[in-house]
Design a protein around this motif. Sequence first.
Motif, PDB file in Angstrom:
ATOM      1  N   SER A   1       0.251  24.088  -7.056  1.00  0.00           N
ATOM      2  CA  SER A   1       0.560  22.696  -6.758  1.00  0.00           C
ATOM      3  C   SER A   1      -0.031  22.269  -5.422  1.00  0.00           C
ATOM      4  CB  SER A   1       2.079  22.502  -6.747  1.00  0.00           C
ATOM      5  OG  SER A   1       2.425  21.181  -6.388  1.00  0.00           O
ATOM      6  N   GLY A   2       0.046  23.144  -4.423  1.00  0.00           N
ATOM      7  CA  GLY A   2      -0.490  22.826  -3.100  1.00  0.00           C
ATOM      8  C   GLY A   2      -1.994  22.656  -3.088  1.00  0.00           C
ATOM      9  N   VAL A   3      -2.693  23.539  -3.790  1.00  0.00           N
ATOM     10  CA  VAL A   3      -4.157  23.441  -3.858  1.00  0.00           C
ATOM     11  C   VAL A   3      -4.565  22.149  -4.564  1.00  0.00           C
ATOM     12  CG1 VAL A   3      -6.243  24.452  -4.854  1.00  0.00           C
ATOM     13  CG2 VAL A   3      -4.573  25.931  -3.735  1.00  0.00           C
ATOM     14  N   LEU A   4      -3.879  21.824  -5.663  1.00  0.00           N
ATOM     15  CA  LEU A   4      -4.195  20.593  -6.392  1.00  0.00           C
ATOM     16  C   LEU A   4      -3.926  19.358  -5.538  1.00  0.00           C
ATOM     17  CD1 LEU A   4      -2.759  21.503  -9.912  1.00  0.00           C
ATOM     18  CD2 LEU A   4      -5.163  21.195  -9.307  1.00  0.00           C
ATOM     19  N   TRP A   5      -2.859  19.415  -4.732  1.00  0.00           N
ATOM     20  CA  TRP A   5      -2.582  18.296  -3.843  1.00  0.00           C
ATOM     21  C   TRP A   5      -3.725  18.085  -2.856  1.00  0.00           C
ATOM     22  CZ3 TRP A   5      -2.555  18.116   1.394  1.00  0.00           C
ATOM     23  CH2 TRP A   5      -2.154  16.888   1.961  1.00  0.00           C
ATOM     24  N   THR A   6      -4.266  19.185  -2.318  1.00  0.00           N
ATOM     25  CA  THR A   6      -5.358  19.070  -1.349  1.00  0.00           C
ATOM     26  C   THR A   6      -6.577  18.423  -1.988  1.00  0.00           C
ATOM     27  OG1 THR A   6      -4.566  21.088  -0.279  1.00  0.00           O
ATOM     28  CG2 THR A   6      -6.750  20.323   0.337  1.00  0.00           C
ATOM     29  N   VAL A   7      -6.843  18.749  -3.239  1.00  0.00           N
ATOM     30  CA  VAL A   7      -7.940  18.090  -3.956  1.00  0.00           C
ATOM     31  C   VAL A   7      -7.701  16.583  -3.992  1.00  0.00           C
ATOM     32  CG1 VAL A   7      -9.083  17.834  -6.200  1.00  0.00           C
ATOM     33  CG2 VAL A   7      -8.470  20.111  -5.369  1.00  0.00           C
ATOM     34  N   GLY A   8      -6.465  16.202  -4.331  1.00  0.00           N
ATOM     35  CA  GLY A   8      -6.139  14.783  -4.398  1.00  0.00           C
ATOM     36  C   GLY A   8      -6.264  14.088  -3.062  1.00  0.00           C
TER      37      GLY A   8
ATOM     38  N   TYR B   1      -0.856  18.060  -9.087  1.00  0.00           N
ATOM     39  CA  TYR B   1       0.196  18.356  -8.102  1.00  0.00           C
ATOM     40  C   TYR B   1       1.558  17.864  -8.590  1.00  0.00           C
ATOM     41  CZ  TYR B   1       3.110  16.332  -4.370  1.00  0.00           C
ATOM     42  OH  TYR B   1       4.165  15.889  -3.618  1.00  0.00           O
ATOM     43  N   PHE B   2       1.596  16.671  -9.175  1.00  0.00           N
ATOM     44  CA  PHE B   2       2.853  16.111  -9.654  1.00  0.00           C
ATOM     45  C   PHE B   2       3.435  16.912 -10.823  1.00  0.00           C
ATOM     46  CE2 PHE B   2       1.908  12.028  -7.492  1.00  0.00           C
ATOM     47  CZ  PHE B   2       3.177  11.717  -7.042  1.00  0.00           C
ATOM     48  N   ILE B   3       2.591  17.254 -11.776  1.00  0.00           N
ATOM     49  CA  ILE B   3       3.080  17.823 -13.031  1.00  0.00           C
ATOM     50  C   ILE B   3       3.270  19.332 -12.966  1.00  0.00           C
ATOM     51  CG2 ILE B   3       0.869  18.316 -14.148  1.00  0.00           C
ATOM     52  CD1 ILE B   3       3.854  16.530 -15.802  1.00  0.00           C
ATOM     53  N   ALA B   4       2.568  20.005 -12.062  1.00  0.00           N
ATOM     54  CA  ALA B   4       2.580  21.474 -12.033  1.00  0.00           C
ATOM     55  C   ALA B   4       3.976  22.094 -11.940  1.00  0.00           C
ATOM     56  CB  ALA B   4       1.689  21.988 -10.896  1.00  0.00           C
ATOM     57  N   PRO B   5       4.840  21.665 -11.012  1.00  0.00           N
ATOM     58  CA  PRO B   5       6.157  22.325 -10.912  1.00  0.00           C
ATOM     59  C   PRO B   5       6.965  22.286 -12.197  1.00  0.00           C
ATOM     60  CG  PRO B   5       5.741  21.010  -8.951  1.00  0.00           C
ATOM     61  CD  PRO B   5       4.657  20.662  -9.940  1.00  0.00           C
ATOM     62  N   LYS B   6       6.944  21.165 -12.900  1.00  0.00           N
ATOM     63  CA  LYS B   6       7.720  21.039 -14.130  1.00  0.00           C
ATOM     64  C   LYS B   6       7.023  21.712 -15.316  1.00  0.00           C
ATOM     65  CE  LYS B   6      11.535  18.558 -13.457  1.00  0.00           C
ATOM     66  NZ  LYS B   6      12.872  18.949 -13.947  1.00  0.00           N
ATOM     67  N   LEU B   7       5.693  21.559 -15.401  1.00  0.00           N
ATOM     68  CA  LEU B   7       4.957  22.086 -16.545  1.00  0.00           C
ATOM     69  C   LEU B   7       4.850  23.608 -16.486  1.00  0.00           C
ATOM     70  CD1 LEU B   7       3.467  21.216 -19.104  1.00  0.00           C
ATOM     71  CD2 LEU B   7       1.363  21.095 -17.747  1.00  0.00           C
TER      72      LEU B   7
END
Length: 319
Positions: A68-75, A172-178
Motif C-alpha cells: 500500500s505504501g509503495v502504491l501511494w508513492t506512485v500516486g 493504495y486505497f483498495i490494497a488493505p481491504k482487497l
Amino acid sequence: MHILIALIPSLCWGSIGLLSAKFGGNSSQQTLGLTLGGLLFGFLTYFLWVLPHGYAMNWQIVIIGLVSGVLWTVGQGFQFIAIKSMGVSRAVPLSMTSQIVGNALLGAALLGEWTKVSQWIAGIVAIALIVLGAVWIQTEDKTGKKSNNDIKKNAVGGFLPLLLSTLGFMGYFIAPKLLQRWMDIPAQIINAEHGVQYMITIIFPQSIGMVIGGILFVFMITHETKQLISKITFTNAITGVVWAVGNVALFVSIANPNLGQAAASTLSSLGFIVGAFGGIFILHEKKSSHQMILISLGTVLAVIGAVIISNLDYFANII
C-alpha cells in the motif's frame, strides 16, 4: 461525527499541493520529504498506539502495508509532477476526481459494498455530480489561447502523470481491504474493534513502504538526485505529517460500518475543493470571472454529491 472524521482526509490531502508549492523544491524533494514525514508519524503510531494496545502485527499485515505504501508513492509522486506542469488548482481537482470514480467503483464492485440496484443508482448519481463539479472547477478560461506546444506539454507533461497517479492512489486505497481477503488474515484480527485495529496496524509498515517507494521513484523515474538531502526536503516532511493525519482518519472511516470503502474514499477525495480555492487565494493562481463562476457552481455540485454518497442508504430508499 463519522462524517466529520471522513472529511478530515480531504482537508489534509487538499492542502498537500499548497504546502509543497509553498515549501518549494523539485518533485523528488517533495516526494521524499513527504514520505519521511509519513515515516515519523508511522513510528509514533506504532509505539504510542499499536504497541500499548497490544494490536496484532503479523507478516501478512507487514506485506499489505508495504504494498500500500509503495502504491501511494506512485500516486503522490506523479501528482507532484502533474502539479508542476498544470498548477495546483487544475491538477488536484482532476487527480482527486479520478480517484473518486475509481475508488468508489472498486469499493462497490470488488468489495461488494453496494448490494442493491437503488444503491448503485444513488452512488452513480453522487459520483456524476462530484465529477461534473470537479470538471467545472478546473475548466480553463474560454478566452485563453494556447500554442500547440503548450497543449502538447500539458498532454504529455500533465495528463499522463495524472493517469499514473490515479492508478497508484487507487491501489493504495483498495490494497488493505482487497489483500486481506487474498492473504487469509484471521477474522479475529480483521474484525477487532470493527476493523479499526487492523487498519491502524497497517500504518507503520505502510510508512516504510512509502519511503522505499519514494527512493525508487527518485532514482528510477525523476532522476533528480542533486540536493536530495537538503533543508527543502526536510521542510516538506511537514506535508507528510499532514498527510498522515488524513491517512489515519481515512482508515478509521473505512473501518466504520456506517461508511465503508466507497463512501469513505469518496469523501476523502473532496480535497480538490481545498486545492482549487487554495491555489487561487493562497498561491494566487489567476482565474477569470467566468472561471470563478464555474468554480463556485462546481463546488456546490460536489458538496451535493458528497451529501448523497455519505447518506447512501437514505437516498437509495427514496429511489
